[in-house]
Design a protein around this motif. Structure first.
Motif, PDB file in Angstrom:
ATOM      1  N   ASP A  63     109.795  18.472  -1.928  1.00  0.00           N
ATOM      2  CA  ASP A  63     110.808  17.426  -1.787  1.00  0.00           C
ATOM      3  C   ASP A  63     112.132  18.054  -1.328  1.00  0.00           C
ATOM      4  N   PRO A  64     112.222  18.377  -0.030  1.00  0.00           N
ATOM      5  CA  PRO A  64     113.419  19.078   0.466  1.00  0.00           C
ATOM      6  C   PRO A  64     114.715  18.339   0.129  1.00  0.00           C
ATOM      7  N   ALA A  65     114.714  17.007   0.223  1.00  0.00           N
ATOM      8  CA  ALA A  65     115.961  16.259  -0.027  1.00  0.00           C
ATOM      9  C   ALA A  65     116.373  16.395  -1.489  1.00  0.00           C
ATOM     10  N   LEU A  66     115.404  16.279  -2.388  1.00  0.00           N
ATOM     11  CA  LEU A  66     115.714  16.407  -3.822  1.00  0.00           C
ATOM     12  C   LEU A  66     116.349  17.767  -4.115  1.00  0.00           C
ATOM     13  N   PHE A  67     115.799  18.827  -3.500  1.00  0.00           N
ATOM     14  CA  PHE A  67     116.291  20.185  -3.763  1.00  0.00           C
ATOM     15  C   PHE A  67     117.483  20.567  -2.883  1.00  0.00           C
ATOM     16  N   GLY A  68     117.889  19.670  -1.983  1.00  0.00           N
ATOM     17  CA  GLY A  68     118.994  20.007  -1.066  1.00  0.00           C
ATOM     18  C   GLY A  68     118.605  21.111  -0.099  1.00  0.00           C
ATOM     19  N   PHE A  69     117.321  21.169   0.262  1.00  0.00           N
ATOM     20  CA  PHE A  69     116.814  22.252   1.111  1.00  0.00           C
ATOM     21  C   PHE A  69     116.851  21.852   2.582  1.00  0.00           C
ATOM     22  N   ARG A  70     117.506  22.680   3.387  1.00  0.00           N
ATOM     23  CA  ARG A  70     117.543  22.472   4.848  1.00  0.00           C
ATOM     24  C   ARG A  70     116.600  23.501   5.463  1.00  0.00           C
ATOM     25  N   GLN A  71     115.499  23.007   6.017  1.00  0.00           N
ATOM     26  CA  GLN A  71     114.520  23.947   6.583  1.00  0.00           C
ATOM     27  C   GLN A  71     114.866  24.209   8.052  1.00  0.00           C
ATOM     28  N   VAL A  72     115.977  24.915   8.249  1.00  0.00           N
ATOM     29  CA  VAL A  72     116.517  25.108   9.601  1.00  0.00           C
ATOM     30  C   VAL A  72     116.096  26.444  10.208  1.00  0.00           C
ATOM     31  N   GLY A  73     115.391  27.257   9.444  1.00  0.00           N
ATOM     32  CA  GLY A  73     114.987  28.565   9.943  1.00  0.00           C
ATOM     33  C   GLY A  73     116.001  29.652   9.583  1.00  0.00           C
ATOM     34  N   TYR A  74     115.558  30.879   9.781  1.00  0.00           N
ATOM     35  CA  TYR A  74     116.380  32.053   9.433  1.00  0.00           C
ATOM     36  C   TYR A  74     116.086  33.128  10.475  1.00  0.00           C
ATOM     37  N   VAL A  75     117.148  33.675  11.043  1.00  0.00           N
ATOM     38  CA  VAL A  75     116.953  34.710  12.061  1.00  0.00           C
ATOM     39  C   VAL A  75     117.631  36.000  11.612  1.00  0.00           C
ATOM     40  N   SER A 129     106.982  32.906  -0.028  1.00  0.00           N
ATOM     41  CA  SER A 129     106.117  31.915   0.598  1.00  0.00           C
ATOM     42  C   SER A 129     105.786  30.793  -0.398  1.00  0.00           C
ATOM     43  N   ARG A 130     105.488  31.170  -1.612  1.00  0.00           N
ATOM     44  CA  ARG A 130     105.172  30.164  -2.643  1.00  0.00           C
ATOM     45  C   ARG A 130     106.412  29.372  -3.064  1.00  0.00           C
ATOM     46  N   SER A 131     107.555  30.036  -3.005  1.00  0.00           N
ATOM     47  CA  SER A 131     108.791  29.330  -3.371  1.00  0.00           C
ATOM     48  C   SER A 131     109.114  28.269  -2.331  1.00  0.00           C
ATOM     49  N   VAL A 132     108.893  28.603  -1.071  1.00  0.00           N
ATOM     50  CA  VAL A 132     109.162  27.634  -0.003  1.00  0.00           C
ATOM     51  C   VAL A 132     108.236  26.422  -0.176  1.00  0.00           C
ATOM     52  N   GLU A 133     107.017  26.668  -0.631  1.00  0.00           N
ATOM     53  CA  GLU A 133     106.107  25.525  -0.892  1.00  0.00           C
ATOM     54  C   GLU A 133     106.723  24.581  -1.929  1.00  0.00           C
ATOM     55  N   ILE A 134     107.424  25.131  -2.910  1.00  0.00           N
ATOM     56  CA  ILE A 134     108.072  24.270  -3.926  1.00  0.00           C
ATOM     57  C   ILE A 134     109.195  23.462  -3.263  1.00  0.00           C
ATOM     58  N   PHE A 135     110.031  24.120  -2.471  1.00  0.00           N
ATOM     59  CA  PHE A 135     111.111  23.390  -1.777  1.00  0.00           C
ATOM     60  C   PHE A 135     110.530  22.305  -0.868  1.00  0.00           C
ATOM     61  N   GLU A 136     109.407  22.606  -0.247  1.00  0.00           N
ATOM     62  CA  GLU A 136     108.817  21.656   0.713  1.00  0.00           C
ATOM     63  C   GLU A 136     108.236  20.420   0.020  1.00  0.00           C
ATOM     64  N   ALA A 178     119.450  26.195   0.785  1.00  0.00           N
ATOM     65  CA  ALA A 178     119.534  25.067  -0.152  1.00  0.00           C
ATOM     66  C   ALA A 178     120.966  24.955  -0.654  1.00  0.00           C
ATOM     67  N   ASP A 179     121.408  23.738  -0.836  1.00  0.00           N
ATOM     68  CA  ASP A 179     122.687  23.523  -1.495  1.00  0.00           C
ATOM     69  C   ASP A 179     122.449  23.825  -2.983  1.00  0.00           C
ATOM     70  N   ALA A 180     123.015  24.952  -3.433  1.00  0.00           N
ATOM     71  CA  ALA A 180     122.655  25.498  -4.744  1.00  0.00           C
ATOM     72  C   ALA A 180     122.797  24.492  -5.884  1.00  0.00           C
ATOM     73  N   ARG A 181     123.905  23.756  -5.887  1.00  0.00           N
ATOM     74  CA  ARG A 181     124.140  22.843  -7.012  1.00  0.00           C
ATOM     75  C   ARG A 181     123.089  21.737  -7.022  1.00  0.00           C
TER      76      ARG A 181
END
Ligand SMILES: Cc1cc2nc3c(=O)[nH]c(=O)nc-3n(C[C@H](O)[C@H](O)[C@H](O)COP(=O)(O)OP(=O)(O)OC[C@H]3O[C@@H](n4cnc5c(N)ncnc54)[C@H](O)[C@@H]3O)c2cc1C
Length: 416
Positions: free
Chosen positions: A78-90, A69-76, A152-155
């Motif tokens: 600046d999602p673009a900077l981190f290459g994070f796609r917050q598309v959900g997980y099922v 939960s705290r890690s997602v706060e970090i991605f949130e 997230a796009d790892a690189r």
């Protein structure tokens, strides 16, 4: 860049964990001038550079739910900077895991992590068809849909962290292999550094750094003597179908099943998939145990034996994908596959070890949950500067002797 003679903090390893520690130390200190990161190769040379980057909170361990939960706060931030796609997980599971999903859903409520639990085969199919109209897997009786998760796009994440560290003044020295960790000093191939504390964040090389730091060759784990680290081979690939693709905004899917679908799948199997960076589907699963003393170099897909997958693996993944989604129907020849394998390191209960390992030596020792546990570096920085992070109490080394292990999941993945 050359190795300085002194630094307050020396971090070993420029993967997500080491870089996260460095960024957060620099932030707390107001500058990274006193922080040095050493990597024997380069930024992202280990697991972080080839990771699937999936960020999920599908864990049976409540302490891990809090960290994710705290890690997602970090991605949130600046999602673009981190290459994070917050598309959900099922996570879609068979009856044998349905009760566990209910437990995890309750844990999500406890940490304020939004997720939707669906039970019953008909309701699961209906939910999945809302997301994927051609969903056709059978025998799934529960699902848990996490809205804040994604991938997230790892690189991009690794480069973002390295950029943040460098711009705060942290020195990242590539090509500097740490060969000794003594009292108040680190020895490296490029020179020695006197320091107040050294932080070990060596990813799969934990076995080597553990020995270099003079830590015990075995641990007592719930009354039994065990090696501190064991290894699995994780297998992933990019699969491109000639006639169909996933929507780039599709959620990540983790599909566990006990339906016989392919001769190359075990009775209880699990795969995960998400849109790839190109047109293909990034998918993986079916880990294989490796010997505790397996070779670590060359690492990942560059290893001639441990980095290779088999035609049976690709067949199992594509068969499972077509079983779940009607769009992927058709003969095997319609798929172009590019897959690889990597050596991954786990602690005795498959969760990280974080904390002081001995005087002046702090560890952020991964157990293959790196991206979704980015916040470990932030909490570690608090402790390196003299504070205490209560969120880390379940991740201490002494939990093994105290038999206070993280719960084991009923999923086909021993580390979930
Ligand atoms: C194929 C694959 C898929 C994965 N998928 C996911 C996923 O979807 N989601 C997720 O959250 N996690 C995933 N993981 C796990 C995740 O990638 C790792 O947990 C994470 O990258 C570990 O980060 P790290 O910083 O601890 O280690 P690493 O990234 O491995 O970094 C360690 C660094 O230490 C350096 N090093 C080693 N020894 C020395 C030495 N003696 N001196 C100096 N430097 C040294 C190495 O060169 C390396 O760069 C996956 C892993 C793999 C391999």
């Amino acid at each position: 860049m050359t190795v300085p003679g002194t630094a307050r903090f020396v971090v070993v390893g420029a993967g997500v964990h080491g870089l996260s520690v460095a960024v957060h130390l620099a932030e707390a200190l107001g500058s990274g001038d006193d922080v040095v990161v050493l990597d024997k190769q380069r930024v992202g040379a280990g697991a972080s550079g080839i990771s699937g980057g999936i960020v999920r909170n599908f864990y049976r361990s409540p302490a891990t739910n809090e960290i994710v939960s705290r890690s997602v706060e970090i991605f949130e931030l600046d999602p673009a900077l981190f290459g994070f796609r917050q598309v959900g997980y099922v996570a879609v599971v068979p009856e044998a895991q349905a009760d566990e999903l209910e437990v995890i859903a309750a844990q999500h409520v406890d940490v304020g992590y939004p997720s939707t639990l669906v039970r019953g085969e008909e309701a699961v199919t209906e939910h999945m068809r809302m997301l994927f109209p051609d969903w056709r897997a059978i025998g799934s009786t529960a699902l848990l849909h996490e809205q804040r998760s994604g991938w997230a796009d790892a690189r991009t994440t690794v480069e973002a962290l390295a950029g943040m560290a460098r711009s705060a003044g942290v020195r990242i020295v590539e090509g500097a292999e740490v060969t000794g960790v003594g009292d108040g000093a680190v020895e490296s191939s490029e020179g020695d550094i006197r320091c107040e504390a050294v932080v070990l964040a060596p990813g799969p090389w934990a076995r080597e750094l553990w020995a270099i730091a003079g830590l015990p060759a075995s641990l007592v784990v719930a009354g039994q003597e065990r090696r501190p680290f064991h290894y699995w081979q994780v297998r992933e690939g990019e699969y491109e179908h000639a006639g169909a693709a996933l929507d780039p905004r599709a959620p990540v899917v983790h599909l566990d099943a006990d339906v016989p679908v392919s001769e190359h799948l075990p009775d209880h199997w699990g795969i995960y998939f998400r849109p790839g960076l190109g047109r293909g589907v990034a998918a993986g699963g079916l880990p294989l145990a490796l010997p505790d003393d397996c070779e670590l170099d060359p690492y990942g897909p560059s290893h001639p034996v441990l980095g290779a997958t088999t035609a049976e693996f690709d067949d199992a993944i594509t068969t499972a994908l077509a079983w779940a989604l009607g769009r992927f129907d058709g003969p095997r020849e319609r798929w172009a596959s590019s897959s690889g394998a990597s050596q991954t390191c786990f602690t005795p209960d498959s969760y990280p070890i974080v904390g002081w390992l001995r005087d002046g030596v702090y560890g952020v020792l991964d157990s293959n949950h790196g991206f979704k546990m980015l916040a470990l570096g932030k909490l570690a920085a608090v402790e390196l500067l003299g504070g205490k992070a209560a969120e880390l109490s379940a991740f201490r080394l002494d939990r093994f002797a105290q038999a206070a292990l993280h719960p084991v999941s009923a999923s086909p993945y021993p580390w979930t």
